[in-house]
Design an enzyme around this catalytic site. Structure first.
Site, PDB file in Angstrom:
ATOM      1  N   ASP A  32     -16.310   8.474   7.560  1.00 48.48           N
ATOM      2  CA  ASP A  32     -15.179   7.573   7.397  1.00 48.48           C
ATOM      3  C   ASP A  32     -13.905   8.337   7.716  1.00 48.48           C
ATOM      4  OD1 ASP A  32     -15.007   4.629   5.890  1.00 48.48           O
ATOM      5  OD2 ASP A  32     -13.117   5.728   5.857  1.00 48.48           O
ATOM      6  N   ARG A  84       0.820  -1.214   0.000  1.00 50.77           N
ATOM      7  CA  ARG A  84       0.000   0.000   0.000  1.00 50.77           C
ATOM      8  C   ARG A  84       0.858   1.271   0.000  1.00 50.77           C
ATOM      9  NH1 ARG A  84      -5.186  -0.803   2.414  1.00 50.77           N
ATOM     10  NH2 ARG A  84      -6.071  -2.728   1.550  1.00 50.77           N
TER      11      ARG A  84
END
Length: 278
Positions: A147, A41
């Site tokens: 979020d 990532r």
């Protein structure tokens, strides 16, 4: 993957620094098996920044939090979702919760739901579809969707999805709630303005102060608690309880449970909990 085959030097010490920073910010526990995930990532960030090793990245992140911290959190946050995921929750909402609310809130005619950990928007839009299809005309629906990841929030607010992401939605719902793209956008759909208007997207760190003051009729916090330790789970659930109406509902993920936690909720079944009315 062996370290000597990696593009960037990456050690256990680097991983430990990065997961500690992530935990301190988000409260999320990062187990040892996420070692390779962190590399894959974050390697994109190293390339973009022109860095040669994860040690350099750790230093850069520490010295430039205003520039890099949001990118770091966005990169390591997992966002797996789909429309009407765990559909039994939406069925329970329509068959049980809505009839209760029609009686309980007849005077105000407003329903408020919170989607905590909304990712790219499939959950709150699913909630909006289900509730708009079951609430009578004249009722107001307000869905707060939050979020930690600002990238997924931007995508969610835009409301554009590839055709394969909505493949599981029935044709009738697709026609009612989505606009089909044409030309270069032929393989995409967009949530109609009427549905988008029911949902407000906001960035929120569950470990920090929550700005909400009003109470919700139901909170969906699915596949979020699984990332926290027991003490943090208890703290979050207590905070959810304070923001729910008496008799309000908490929906969690299929792999989660409030078992062995001291909470104000009683289990209904199928990972559905109701706040005590006592």
């Amino acid at each position: 993957m062996k370290e000597n085959t990696r593009e960037f030097e990456y050690t256990q010490a680097d991983f430990d620094i990065l997961r500690k920073i992530s935990n301190q910010h988000s409260g999320i526990l990062v187990p040892d098996d996420k070692f390779d995930m962190f590399y894959s990532r974050l390697a994109k960030r190293l390339r973009l920044l022109g860095l040669g090793s994860f040690k350099e990245y750790c230093q850069y992140l520490t010295e430039n939090p205003a520039d890099e911290f949001t990118e770091f959190i966005n990169a390591v946050t997992t966002n797996l979702t789909s429309f009407f995921r765990e559909n039994h929750h939406f069925e329970y909402l329509n068959k049980t919760v809505v009839p209760e609310l029609l009686k309980k809130k007849a005077a105000v005619r407003q329903v408020k739901i919170w989607s905590a950990g909304c990712s790219t928007g499939e959950e709150p839009y699913s909630l909006a579809m289900a509730l708009k299809e079951s609430l009578p005309a004249g009722w107001e629906l307000k869905i707060l969707a939050t979020d930690l990841d600002t990238n997924v929030l931007a995508a969610a607010a835009d409301g554009v999805y590839s055709a394969d992401r909505v493949a599981g939605i029935g044709e009738q719902r697709l026609k009612r709630w989505f606009q089909r793209g044409s030309g270069r956008q032929a393989n995409k759909v967009r949530v109609k303005p009427e549905l988008r208007a029911a949902v407000t997207f906001r960035q929120l760190n569950l470990m920090r102060e929550w700005p909400m003051r009003g109470r919700f009729d139901a909170i969906f916090c699915r596949n979020v608690l699984i990332y926290f330790d027991r003490a943090t789970k208890t703290m979050l659930v207590e905070r959810y309880a304070r923001l729910l109406e008496s008799g309000g509902y908490l929906f969690i993920g299929h792999s989660e449970s409030l078992h062995q936690l001291d909470t104000a909720f009683e289990p209904i079944g199928n990972t559905i909990y109701r706040k005590s009315t006592k």
